[in-house]
Design a protein around this motif. Structure first.
Motif, PDB file in Angstrom:
ATOM      1  N   GLU A   1       0.811  -1.215   0.000  1.00  9.65           N
ATOM      2  CA  GLU A   1       0.000   0.000   0.000  1.00  9.65           C
ATOM      3  C   GLU A   1       0.848   1.269   0.000  1.00  9.65           C
ATOM      4  O   GLU A   1       0.388   2.322  -0.452  1.00  9.65           O
ATOM      5  N   LYS A   2       2.071   1.191   0.501  1.00 10.35           N
ATOM      6  CA  LYS A   2       2.946   2.363   0.551  1.00 10.35           C
ATOM      7  C   LYS A   2       3.650   2.623  -0.775  1.00 10.35           C
ATOM      8  O   LYS A   2       4.352   3.623  -0.922  1.00 10.35           O
ATOM      9  N   GLN A   3       3.495   1.708  -1.738  1.00 13.57           N
ATOM     10  CA  GLN A   3       4.066   1.856  -3.084  1.00 13.57           C
ATOM     11  C   GLN A   3       5.579   2.058  -3.050  1.00 13.57           C
ATOM     12  O   GLN A   3       6.142   2.879  -3.771  1.00 13.57           O
ATOM     13  N   ILE A   4       6.231   1.276  -2.163  1.00 11.08           N
ATOM     14  CA  ILE A   4       7.698   1.250  -2.116  1.00 11.08           C
ATOM     15  C   ILE A   4       8.147  -0.174  -2.460  1.00 11.08           C
ATOM     16  O   ILE A   4       8.965  -0.764  -1.788  1.00 11.08           O
ATOM     17  N   GLY A   5       7.583  -0.728  -3.488  1.00 15.14           N
ATOM     18  CA  GLY A   5       7.906  -2.096  -3.870  1.00 15.14           C
ATOM     19  C   GLY A   5       6.777  -3.043  -3.499  1.00 15.14           C
ATOM     20  O   GLY A   5       5.867  -2.709  -2.729  1.00 15.14           O
ATOM     21  N   ASN A   6       6.855  -4.241  -4.052  1.00 17.03           N
ATOM     22  CA  ASN A   6       5.864  -5.282  -3.760  1.00 17.03           C
ATOM     23  C   ASN A   6       6.136  -5.888  -2.385  1.00 17.03           C
ATOM     24  O   ASN A   6       7.261  -6.305  -2.095  1.00 17.03           O
TER      25      ASN A   6
ATOM     26  N   GLU B   1      12.998  -2.925  -8.771  1.00 15.34           N
ATOM     27  CA  GLU B   1      11.597  -2.516  -8.648  1.00 15.34           C
ATOM     28  C   GLU B   1      11.431  -1.394  -7.626  1.00 15.34           C
ATOM     29  O   GLU B   1      10.719  -0.415  -7.870  1.00 15.34           O
ATOM     30  N   VAL B   2      12.097  -1.516  -6.478  1.00 14.75           N
ATOM     31  CA  VAL B   2      11.994  -0.493  -5.433  1.00 14.75           C
ATOM     32  C   VAL B   2      12.567   0.833  -5.924  1.00 14.75           C
ATOM     33  O   VAL B   2      11.958   1.899  -5.726  1.00 14.75           O
ATOM     34  N   VAL B   3      13.724   0.786  -6.574  1.00 13.45           N
ATOM     35  CA  VAL B   3      14.343   2.007  -7.089  1.00 13.45           C
ATOM     36  C   VAL B   3      13.426   2.691  -8.107  1.00 13.45           C
ATOM     37  O   VAL B   3      13.258   3.921  -8.089  1.00 13.45           O
ATOM     38  N   LYS B   4      12.802   1.902  -8.985  1.00 16.93           N
ATOM     39  CA  LYS B   4      11.909   2.481  -9.992  1.00 16.93           C
ATOM     40  C   LYS B   4      10.691   3.130  -9.353  1.00 16.93           C
ATOM     41  O   LYS B   4      10.262   4.218  -9.760  1.00 16.93           O
ATOM     42  N   GLN B   5      10.111   2.477  -8.331  1.00 20.63           N
ATOM     43  CA  GLN B   5       8.926   3.040  -7.695  1.00 20.63           C
ATOM     44  C   GLN B   5       9.261   4.316  -6.933  1.00 20.63           C
ATOM     45  O   GLN B   5       8.509   5.286  -6.965  1.00 20.63           O
ATOM     46  N   ILE B   6      10.390   4.323  -6.238  1.00 19.96           N
ATOM     47  CA  ILE B   6      10.803   5.540  -5.529  1.00 19.96           C
ATOM     48  C   ILE B   6      11.099   6.655  -6.525  1.00 19.96           C
ATOM     49  O   ILE B   6      10.720   7.813  -6.316  1.00 19.96           O
ATOM     50  N   GLN B   7      11.754   6.299  -7.628  1.00 23.43           N
ATOM     51  CA  GLN B   7      12.079   7.297  -8.648  1.00 23.43           C
ATOM     52  C   GLN B   7      10.808   7.883  -9.258  1.00 23.43           C
ATOM     53  O   GLN B   7      10.724   9.101  -9.478  1.00 23.43           O
ATOM     54  N   SER B   8       9.812   7.046  -9.521  1.00 21.16           N
ATOM     55  CA  SER B   8       8.556   7.555 -10.097  1.00 21.16           C
ATOM     56  C   SER B   8       7.848   8.495  -9.124  1.00 21.16           C
ATOM     57  O   SER B   8       7.276   9.503  -9.537  1.00 21.16           O
ATOM     58  N   GLN B   9       7.886   8.173  -7.822  1.00 19.76           N
ATOM     59  CA  GLN B   9       7.262   9.049  -6.840  1.00 19.76           C
ATOM     60  C   GLN B   9       8.007  10.377  -6.724  1.00 19.76           C
ATOM     61  O   GLN B   9       7.396  11.442  -6.576  1.00 19.76           O
ATOM     62  N   LEU B  10       9.343  10.338  -6.812  1.00 22.97           N
ATOM     63  CA  LEU B  10      10.125  11.576  -6.767  1.00 22.97           C
ATOM     64  C   LEU B  10       9.820  12.461  -7.971  1.00 22.97           C
ATOM     65  O   LEU B  10       9.672  13.683  -7.842  1.00 22.97           O
ATOM     66  N   GLU B  11       9.730  11.844  -9.156  1.00 24.10           N
ATOM     67  CA  GLU B  11       9.424  12.621 -10.358  1.00 24.10           C
ATOM     68  C   GLU B  11       8.022  13.206 -10.291  1.00 24.10           C
ATOM     69  O   GLU B  11       7.793  14.349 -10.714  1.00 24.10           O
ATOM     70  N   MET B  12       7.071  12.451  -9.748  1.00 22.07           N
ATOM     71  CA  MET B  12       5.704  12.947  -9.599  1.00 22.07           C
ATOM     72  C   MET B  12       5.685  14.160  -8.668  1.00 22.07           C
ATOM     73  O   MET B  12       5.022  15.167  -8.946  1.00 22.07           O
ATOM     74  N   ARG B  13       6.447  14.083  -7.568  1.00 22.55           N
ATOM     75  CA  ARG B  13       6.484  15.195  -6.626  1.00 22.55           C
ATOM     76  C   ARG B  13       7.213  16.398  -7.202  1.00 22.55           C
ATOM     77  O   ARG B  13       6.891  17.545  -6.886  1.00 22.55           O
ATOM     78  N   SER B  14       8.210  16.155  -8.067  1.00 14.10           N
ATOM     79  CA  SER B  14       8.905  17.287  -8.686  1.00 14.10           C
ATOM     80  C   SER B  14       7.997  18.024  -9.653  1.00 14.10           C
ATOM     81  O   SER B  14       8.013  19.249  -9.737  1.00 14.10           O
ATOM     82  N   TYR B  15       7.130  17.284 -10.372  1.00 14.24           N
ATOM     83  CA  TYR B  15       6.153  17.941 -11.256  1.00 14.24           C
ATOM     84  C   TYR B  15       5.120  18.713 -10.446  1.00 14.24           C
ATOM     85  O   TYR B  15       4.685  19.802 -10.820  1.00 14.24           O
ATOM     86  N   ASP B  16       4.690  18.125  -9.303  1.00 13.69           N
ATOM     87  CA  ASP B  16       3.742  18.827  -8.432  1.00 13.69           C
ATOM     88  C   ASP B  16       4.335  20.126  -7.935  1.00 13.69           C
ATOM     89  O   ASP B  16       3.657  21.163  -7.818  1.00 13.69           O
ATOM     90  N   GLY B  17       5.651  20.106  -7.612  1.00 12.81           N
ATOM     91  CA  GLY B  17       6.309  21.328  -7.136  1.00 12.81           C
ATOM     92  C   GLY B  17       6.367  22.386  -8.210  1.00 12.81           C
ATOM     93  O   GLY B  17       6.215  23.589  -7.935  1.00 12.81           O
ATOM     94  N   MET B  18       6.582  21.976  -9.456  1.00  8.37           N
ATOM     95  CA  MET B  18       6.616  22.943 -10.563  1.00  8.37           C
ATOM     96  C   MET B  18       5.245  23.558 -10.777  1.00  8.37           C
ATOM     97  O   MET B  18       5.144  24.736 -11.105  1.00  8.37           O
TER      98      MET B  18
END
Length: 431
Positions: A178-183, A414-431
């Motif tokens: 549920e935390k979307q930090i990997g399966n 998988e964990v690195v990709k999910q964390i990276q996607s969340q970071l990119e999503m938050r960077s777009y939100d900040g913009m």
């Protein structure tokens, strides 16, 4: 986004930081539970027994390392994985389940609930089978009885405890997911494998001599090459060019885009190895129940099955063939070229030089089968890597667990990709 900036965002974002700490705390809870033994078991003799048995050693990997100590979570999430596989297959066979899977999130929730319910009887059966195995001929290690004569009430209590441990881990896995930090399920297996690394290093240092320097350097080299090969195969894909026809709607023109359809070399992941382990463990486990049968031919047949599966050459060949076969089987279950071709046609897309419809589906299927051969053979080699390492080093300690390395690398990616996607999503939100 640079690596330094990603790390800064990782620690600055409160929600993401809390999610990572929450996941780590649940993994710590899991490791604590894995050290709570079921009463009445000789833990040291049990560890030696699992280390000497290649088949049960594989089963111990998927229990998260709790099986060799016969802890309250000894079964791990194996019954839940088996239940998930069963429902994936039933979805293809039973029309009602297939319709349910197409209902979106609500249908998936119902299937997940059915999966949880089926986990309970599977855990009960596996718990009883494990107790029976350790009580009979397979439960002797070095002349020391791993399980004594348990009463009916003790067996019942132990089965309930082991089943409850599986359900507890299933709950932890869902909380982690549920935390979307990997399966969550993969992370629990990953934690069990990583937790065993210090013990392995300790064994290496205890038995270390100056004559072993070359072997250890070769061992480290093989690990590096194996990890690199797993990353290449896991991330490898074949890009099929796709073009979209131009369409005019009103005063605007749409389409005319050239893109690609990615086909992964290993679409099945680690699932074929799980399938193969489940099948290859079944005959010797069943045979253990009949080694003390009063009928001579049944007892002899049981001993023959147990002995032949202890033969490393026979076991390695069967294991390799099963992994390759199940790679094709599972990919056929989850990958549907005709649906892909149909969706491309509906969206106005086509593969240059290939007619839309059945011709496109056949082309995609042929390409998938060709690149899948490399993935299937690679998974087979990874699965039997420990068997190939033993004659090379002549040691039970210096052995690369190919399956374990595959799981660790796949989970980390998988964990690195999910964390990276969340970071990119938050960077777009900040913009």
């Amino acid at each position: 986004m640079s690596a330094v900036l990603k790390i800064k965002l990782l620690f600055k974002d409160r929600q993401l930081r809390s999610s990572i700490l929450f996941v780590l705390s649940l993994l710590v809870v899991f490791r604590l539970a894995a050290h709570i033994p079921v009463p009445g078991v000789d833990a040291s003799a049990l560890t030696n027994f699992f280390n000497s048995n290649q088949l049960l050693g594989l089963l111990n990997v998927f229990s998260g390392g709790g099986l060799e100590s016969f802890s309250v979570v000894a079964l791990g999430i194996g019954p839940y994985i088996t239940s998930s596989i069963i429902f994936q297959l039933l979805t293809m066979i039973i029309p009602k389940l297939e319709d349910l899977s197409k209902e979106g999130e609500s249908g998936q929730k119902k299937i997940n609930q059915y999966t949880r319910l089926l986990t309970v009887p599977l855990a009960i059966l596996q718990a009883y089978g494990l107790i029976a195995l350790l009580q009979q001929g397979g439960g002797q290690a070095g002349g020391v009885s791993l399980l004594g004569d348990l009463s009916g009430m003790q067996i019942f209590t132990t089965v309930i405890v082991l089943t409850g441990g599986t359900m507890f881990l299933m709950w932890l896995g869902e909380l982690i997911s549920e935390k979307q930090i990997g399966n969550g399920i993969s992370l629990l297996i990953f934690a069990g494998i990583v937790a065993g690394i210090p013990t392995t290093l300790q064994r290496i240092f205890i038995t270390f001599t100056t004559d072993d320097i070359v072997n250890i350097l070769l061992f480290v080299g093989i690990i590096i090459v194996t990890v690199a090969a797993i990353v290449v195969i896991t991330e490898g894909q074949r890009n099929i060019p796709v073009s979209y026809a131009k369409r005019v709607r009103g005063n605007r023109m749409y389409g005319g885009v050239n893109t690609h359809l990615p086909l992964r070399v290993n679409q099945a992941g680690v699932i074929p190895i799980i399938f193969a382990i489940a099948i290859i463990l079944f005959p010797p486990l069943v045979a253990q129940f009949f080694v003390n049968a009063k009928t001579a031919w049944i007892s002899n047949a049981a001993f023959f099955v147990v002995d032949i599966f202890q033969n490393q050459i026979f076991y390695g060949i069967v294991y390799f063939i099963m992994v390759v076969a199940f790679t094709y089987f599972y990919t056929a279950v989850v990958f549907h070229p005709y649906k892909i071709a149909e969706n491309l046609q509906k969206q106005g897309g086509f593969i240059p030089g290939i007619r839309p419809g059945n011709n496109t589906a056949e082309y995609i299927g042929n390409v998938s089968n060709r690149i899948m051969l490399a993935g299937a053979l690679f998974l087979g080699v990874v699965a039997i890597l420990p068997l190939a390492m033993q004659p090379l080093f002549g040691s039970q300690v210096l052995v690369v667990g190919g399956t374990s390395v595959l799981i660790v690398v796949a989970v980390v990616i998988e964990v690195v990709k999910q964390i990276q996607s969340q970071l990119e999503m938050r960077s777009y939100d900040g913009m």
